[in-house]
Enzyme design. Sequence first.
Site, mmCIF file in Angstrom:
data_model
loop_
_atom_site.group_PDB
_atom_site.id
_atom_site.type_symbol
_atom_site.label_atom_id
_atom_site.label_comp_id
_atom_site.label_asym_id
_atom_site.label_seq_id
_atom_site.Cartn_x
_atom_site.Cartn_y
_atom_site.Cartn_z
ATOM 1 N N TYR A 1 0.814 -1.213 0.000
ATOM 2 C CA TYR A 1 0.000 0.000 0.000
ATOM 3 C C TYR A 1 0.856 1.275 0.000
ATOM 4 C CZ TYR A 1 -4.172 -2.797 1.074
ATOM 5 O OH TYR A 1 -5.197 -3.698 1.032
ATOM 6 N N ASP B 1 -11.317 -8.688 7.248
ATOM 7 C CA ASP B 1 -12.687 -8.562 6.751
ATOM 8 C C ASP B 1 -13.362 -9.921 6.644
ATOM 9 O OD1 ASP B 1 -12.527 -5.856 6.624
ATOM 10 O OD2 ASP B 1 -12.643 -5.690 4.445
ATOM 11 N N LYS C 1 3.342 -15.298 2.383
ATOM 12 C CA LYS C 1 3.376 -16.031 1.118
ATOM 13 C C LYS C 1 4.835 -16.290 0.767
ATOM 14 C CE LYS C 1 1.146 -17.889 -2.368
ATOM 15 N NZ LYS C 1 0.437 -19.168 -2.181
ATOM 16 N N ASP D 1 -3.148 -18.027 1.298
ATOM 17 C CA ASP D 1 -4.271 -18.684 0.635
ATOM 18 C C ASP D 1 -4.853 -19.783 1.513
ATOM 19 O OD1 ASP D 1 -1.790 -19.894 0.281
ATOM 20 O OD2 ASP D 1 -2.197 -20.581 -1.757
ATOM 21 N N ASP E 1 -5.600 -6.758 5.680
ATOM 22 C CA ASP E 1 -6.793 -6.050 5.217
ATOM 23 C C ASP E 1 -7.862 -7.051 4.782
ATOM 24 O OD1 ASP E 1 -8.525 -4.105 4.348
ATOM 25 O OD2 ASP E 1 -7.299 -3.425 2.674
#
Length: 405
Positions: free
Chosen positions: A181, A292, A232, A264, A288
């Site tokens: 980001y 959620d 990852k 994942d 993020d």
Amino acid sequence: MAAALQTNIKFPAATFGALTKQSSHAPFRVRCVAVNSAGKKRYNITLLPGDGIGPEVISIAKNVLKQAGSLEGLEFSFKEMHVGGAALDLVGVPLPEETVSAAKESDAVLLGAIGGYKWDKNEKHLKPETGLLQLRAALKVFANLRPATVLPQLVDASTLKREVAEGVDLMVVRELTGGIYFGVPRGIKTNENGEEVGYNTEVYAAHEIDRIARVAFETARKRRGKLCSVDKANVLDASILWRRRVTALAAEYPDVELSHMYVDNAAMQLVRDPKQFDTIVTNNIFGDILSDEASMITGSIGMLPSASLSDSGPGLFEPIHGSAPDIAGQDKANPLATILSAAMLLKYGLGEEKAAKRIEDAVLGALNKGFRTGDIYSAGTKLVGCKEMGEEVLKSVDSHVQASV
């Protein structure tokens, strides 16, 4: 009115029934608290209602915060400032300098929501969400704590089967100011073939990983002693370094069980067996998304608060839901996530755990009485609007009856 100064040292605490073990490595902040002649502590709070349903839920949370504080000998001075789309409409930028100054000078910041369809086509630097990213950077908040707890009163609101959702109590610790980001280079350019190419950079320095990992280890230590680091590392170099640094720090926390999981797989495991998780630590973009996803296990994104903390200075507290412009001004919003964000403000930002507990108990009390906003409504409960839900929480704050979790 004469004021004295007292030192308030606050260590990060875990939500809902946390243990209280401490470590020399625990991040902390030292703030000077004004005490008036009547012996009441006084705090300056910056309110950022923002956009959409933000003003509605902030108004209610402010009243609950005032009431809980007054019952515990606290006084608040509130300063309301503009941010996001509201600031764009007023002064043409998503984060005015006046808002930044007010936030930095306060003891804590409570944010409502940012964004809306109205500004979707703005250039990036004029989008409401840019104001939120700039605010986080200005306050240097790097650790975002997002709890996801399935309350017994709301277990049937979860989209997962009861046996999967019941008893879930996890915390996502998200790195907030680094990663893709914020990484550079970034942008959109035209390549040698005349084709547009968009690119971003996932980058982390060792110190950024170490400081968020320490917050996560301390949080896990105060909960059930299990920490899962999500990355990852089978593909991304930044994740290889992430895993290496987190693993090295584990030696300093022998009482915390550390595991690693690819993002994942973590996304899959969160819906397959969420109870396996206690505390999760991960980078900005993975956090993020996963936070959620975790929120929906609880039944509604409208129930979940968050805290964003720095090494020093005021913290930023906000519900994780969006601005919901489709229901703004219709008295349909769920104010509980913002009310619980106010509780986190008291607990994490000011170290006022008794007042925070009053609010947490008041929310549970209102739910125990069967009151529900539309997002968590089910047969046999009473459907209420945003204002009435706030009024019921206020009544429970006044009664201060220990609520059953």
